[in-house]
Design a protein around this motif. Sequence first.
Motif, PDB file in Angstrom:
ATOM      1  N   ARG A   7     -37.785 -20.260 -23.001  1.00 53.27           N
ATOM      2  CA  ARG A   7     -37.733 -21.261 -21.929  1.00 53.27           C
ATOM      3  C   ARG A   7     -37.056 -22.531 -22.411  1.00 53.27           C
ATOM      4  O   ARG A   7     -36.355 -23.210 -21.663  1.00 53.27           O
ATOM      5  CB  ARG A   7     -39.152 -21.617 -21.470  1.00 53.27           C
ATOM      6  N   SER A  13     -32.517 -26.580 -13.503  1.00 51.93           N
ATOM      7  CA  SER A  13     -31.575 -25.944 -14.404  1.00 51.93           C
ATOM      8  C   SER A  13     -30.597 -25.059 -13.633  1.00 51.93           C
ATOM      9  O   SER A  13     -30.952 -24.420 -12.646  1.00 51.93           O
ATOM     10  CB  SER A  13     -32.359 -25.097 -15.409  1.00 51.93           C
ATOM     11  N   TRP A  31     -37.091 -17.304 -12.672  1.00 52.90           N
ATOM     12  CA  TRP A  31     -37.998 -18.089 -11.833  1.00 52.90           C
ATOM     13  C   TRP A  31     -38.064 -19.532 -12.323  1.00 52.90           C
ATOM     14  O   TRP A  31     -37.980 -20.483 -11.555  1.00 52.90           O
ATOM     15  CB  TRP A  31     -39.398 -17.462 -11.846  1.00 52.90           C
ATOM     16  N   LEU A  32     -38.173 -19.685 -13.633  1.00 52.39           N
ATOM     17  CA  LEU A  32     -38.284 -21.029 -14.184  1.00 52.39           C
ATOM     18  C   LEU A  32     -37.018 -21.834 -13.887  1.00 52.39           C
ATOM     19  O   LEU A  32     -37.084 -23.014 -13.521  1.00 52.39           O
ATOM     20  CB  LEU A  32     -38.538 -20.977 -15.686  1.00 52.39           C
ATOM     21  N   ALA A  33     -35.869 -21.170 -14.034  1.00 52.96           N
ATOM     22  CA  ALA A  33     -34.614 -21.866 -13.721  1.00 52.96           C
ATOM     23  C   ALA A  33     -34.591 -22.240 -12.238  1.00 52.96           C
ATOM     24  O   ALA A  33     -34.045 -23.274 -11.864  1.00 52.96           O
ATOM     25  CB  ALA A  33     -33.420 -20.982 -14.059  1.00 52.96           C
ATOM     26  N   GLY A  34     -35.225 -21.403 -11.396  1.00 52.65           N
ATOM     27  CA  GLY A  34     -35.249 -21.683  -9.962  1.00 52.65           C
ATOM     28  C   GLY A  34     -36.091 -22.888  -9.599  1.00 52.65           C
ATOM     29  O   GLY A  34     -35.752 -23.622  -8.684  1.00 52.65           O
ATOM     30  N   ILE A  35     -37.211 -23.094 -10.295  1.00 54.46           N
ATOM     31  CA  ILE A  35     -38.070 -24.225  -9.930  1.00 54.46           C
ATOM     32  C   ILE A  35     -37.716 -25.488 -10.699  1.00 54.46           C
ATOM     33  O   ILE A  35     -38.106 -26.575 -10.334  1.00 54.46           O
ATOM     34  CB  ILE A  35     -39.573 -23.903 -10.105  1.00 54.46           C
ATOM     35  N   THR A  36     -36.987 -25.372 -11.798  1.00 53.69           N
ATOM     36  CA  THR A  36     -36.489 -26.589 -12.449  1.00 53.69           C
ATOM     37  C   THR A  36     -35.094 -26.831 -11.901  1.00 53.69           C
ATOM     38  O   THR A  36     -34.575 -26.055 -11.119  1.00 53.69           O
ATOM     39  CB  THR A  36     -36.416 -26.429 -13.979  1.00 53.69           C
ATOM     40  N   GLU A  44     -36.793 -11.977 -15.556  1.00 55.03           N
ATOM     41  CA  GLU A  44     -37.291 -12.449 -14.260  1.00 55.03           C
ATOM     42  C   GLU A  44     -38.101 -13.720 -14.411  1.00 55.03           C
ATOM     43  O   GLU A  44     -38.013 -14.634 -13.583  1.00 55.03           O
ATOM     44  CB  GLU A  44     -38.152 -11.357 -13.609  1.00 55.03           C
ATOM     45  N   ASN A  45     -38.880 -13.793 -15.479  1.00 56.61           N
ATOM     46  CA  ASN A  45     -39.657 -15.005 -15.720  1.00 56.61           C
ATOM     47  C   ASN A  45     -38.749 -16.215 -15.888  1.00 56.61           C
ATOM     48  O   ASN A  45     -39.001 -17.286 -15.324  1.00 56.61           O
ATOM     49  CB  ASN A  45     -40.518 -14.834 -16.975  1.00 56.61           C
ATOM     50  N   MET A  87     -43.823  -9.550 -14.673  1.00 53.65           N
ATOM     51  CA  MET A  87     -42.373  -9.665 -14.576  1.00 53.65           C
ATOM     52  C   MET A  87     -41.745  -9.483 -15.962  1.00 53.65           C
ATOM     53  O   MET A  87     -42.403  -9.673 -16.986  1.00 53.65           O
ATOM     54  CB  MET A  87     -41.979 -11.040 -14.009  1.00 53.65           C
ATOM     55  N   THR A  88     -40.489  -9.152 -15.964  1.00 57.86           N
ATOM     56  CA  THR A  88     -39.779  -9.007 -17.240  1.00 57.86           C
ATOM     57  C   THR A  88     -39.405 -10.399 -17.752  1.00 57.86           C
ATOM     58  O   THR A  88     -39.436 -11.370 -17.003  1.00 57.86           O
ATOM     59  CB  THR A  88     -38.498  -8.190 -17.054  1.00 57.86           C
ATOM     60  N   GLY A 115     -47.424 -19.347 -19.697  1.00 56.78           N
ATOM     61  CA  GLY A 115     -46.516 -19.696 -18.606  1.00 56.78           C
ATOM     62  C   GLY A 115     -45.577 -18.543 -18.277  1.00 56.78           C
ATOM     63  O   GLY A 115     -44.520 -18.728 -17.687  1.00 56.78           O
ATOM     64  N   ILE A 116     -45.981 -17.353 -18.693  1.00 55.59           N
ATOM     65  CA  ILE A 116     -45.172 -16.159 -18.495  1.00 55.59           C
ATOM     66  C   ILE A 116     -46.004 -15.179 -17.675  1.00 55.59           C
ATOM     67  O   ILE A 116     -47.124 -14.872 -18.047  1.00 55.59           O
ATOM     68  CB  ILE A 116     -44.834 -15.503 -19.860  1.00 55.59           C
ATOM     69  N   CYS A 117     -45.449 -14.726 -16.567  1.00 59.70           N
ATOM     70  CA  CYS A 117     -46.189 -13.786 -15.740  1.00 59.70           C
ATOM     71  C   CYS A 117     -46.048 -12.377 -16.302  1.00 59.70           C
ATOM     72  O   CYS A 117     -44.931 -11.887 -16.502  1.00 59.70           O
ATOM     73  CB  CYS A 117     -45.697 -13.831 -14.303  1.00 59.70           C
TER      74      CYS A 117
END
Lengths: 248, 197, 216
Positions: free
Chosen positions: B135, B96, B89-94, B85-86, B81-82, B76-78
Amino acid sequence: MGWIKTTFHKTGSPRWFFTGARSWVVGLYVFGALLIVVGSTWGLGFVPPERLQGNSVRILFIHAPAAHLAEAIYVAIAIAGFVFLVWRMKMADMLIQAAAPIGFVVTVLALATGIIWGIPTWGTGWVWDARTVSTLLLAFLFFGLVALRQAIGREDRASRAVALLALVGVINIPIIKYSVEWFTTLHQPPSIVIGEKPAIAPVFLVPLAVNVLGFYCFVAGVVIAALRARIVEREAGTQWLRDWISKS
Amino acid sequence: MEHDLLVAENIRCTVGDRVLFDELSFSARAGDLVEIRGPNGSGKSTLLRCLVGLHEPDAGDVRRPVDGLYVGHRSGICGRMTPIENLRWLAGITDSNADDGSIEGALGRVGLDDARHDVCDSLSAGQQRRVSLARLLVSAAPLWILDEPLTALDDDGRDLVGNLLARHRAIGGAAVCATHQTLPTAPEVTRTVTLGS
Amino acid sequence: MRLFFAQFRRDLLVAVRSRSDAANPLAFFVLASVLLGLGAGAALAPGIIWVLALFANVLAVEGVFRRDHDDGTLEQLLIHAQPLFPAVMGKLAAHWALSGLPVAVLSPVAAVMLTGTTTGVWVLMLTLCIGTPALTLLGAIGSALTVATGRGGLLVAILVLPFYVPVLIFGASASTAAMLGDPVAFQLLALAALLAASVTAAPFAVGKALAISQEY
């Protein structure tokens, strides 16, 4: 309303369908074949040659039913796709699996007879006519359904993907048809208009109707037979199928 | 029942003709650690994917009234990206509201202070695993669903997973964990679900 | 909207980090134009540029979900993005901004190279700007359906090219009409209608297809 629910549940049961549909297959084969023989003999032997196209018009009795049926099969597949996605009815998926290759063959038959008919009447086998192009695209839609299922491999996952593709396809078909129609009416040379919309005289209409009905029945028989084959394949391990085999 | 963070009721999953599990029921409350055990191919991963909503069971119900975090086989880590940044992104879609400060704090806690500005492709398998674990710290989700969380981790990493789990349970979280190894946990495993028996 | 931008920013960033991936559709478009010029000579119909753009599009969109599927970010997206619609839109918008948009911007150059005239090149560019996002949205359905098979490629092309036909027809027709100086309003409106329909319907189909692809 109770009977609707009962029928729905029974049709959804592979076992009920498999044992019950056997006589239907035979009935549809016989009835369909009979109608096709009557319609075709009538159409080929007893209908007067058409004023403009002569004897070549007789291929209409194969071409029109096939073209008509091809679309009906796709709509049936899309409805089955909807049923499968909403209610997860296994039979609906098996119907898609059974009908897609048959639909492809019927579409190719419609295209082939169209080309054969086109050579004497239009002077060319292929024109960029609305119905020709949309039928060709329909063939690719059927092809796609078969290809996607094969590519995914895993049966349970493939089923839902194919059902979704069928639904997307059926939404797109009217859009494709409309745009192709618009395109061809803009670009079509006028000479083709003669073949475009033959006002069908009643002498043609009756044998044509007989053949359309015959095609529907016969192909319905083929689809049900293919569906039974799918049932055998998927339910191979079940007890009821073993019992049925040992009984017959 | 209102304290259940996760309830699985009579769920059944099949692959083709093979039934992976049937009539499987269990629940997890605050502070619980449910361990899923079973040999390869017994359906542990499939069960976890049912719990998190990626897979629909053939029968039965999964009720999950709270947010769940999932750490699966795939990181689940791109890789382009660092770590920062990963996690951003996760905070952006959850939902959180983690800011960069808490993200850097989380990376520090999993031992990635030095690597937080490297693209993840250049990290080792164990380090990438640690990004996945970070995460868990960025989100406040009370339910963790972990698939083999110890894979690719060194002894230090195993202790880290143990600490994370202990702290999470202490503050009222619950975790469901599929593993072949013994989980390094201080409070004992609450429940063990064994598949493929 | 937050979901849209979170995903949009991320995908732009990833695409910029993997520069060659992002530049491939454009490179293909230019290269194919050059080959056509060499093979078929100048004075071609502007419709041919539409066909090239369409192929560039299907080649690019085929892999739009592949990396995310492989590294597991796709399953994270499906778990957390509630609703999925804006996230899918953000992803596809970023994809289009780096595949369809550069092709559209560069199309006047290709048009001058291949057709030998500058008449109507702006209409061509406009049709590509309206048409290629619709293509991306439709193509993403095929891409999502096949993402877990590990083999998109030709299969995606076969699945989605029939759906591309209406867009191609109106796009190519408008470009041809513009070159001849004929009115193009109807075709442009039809293209806009197709785009509107794709924007409203396709992301749902894409989301559903992605959910199916992540089932075990």
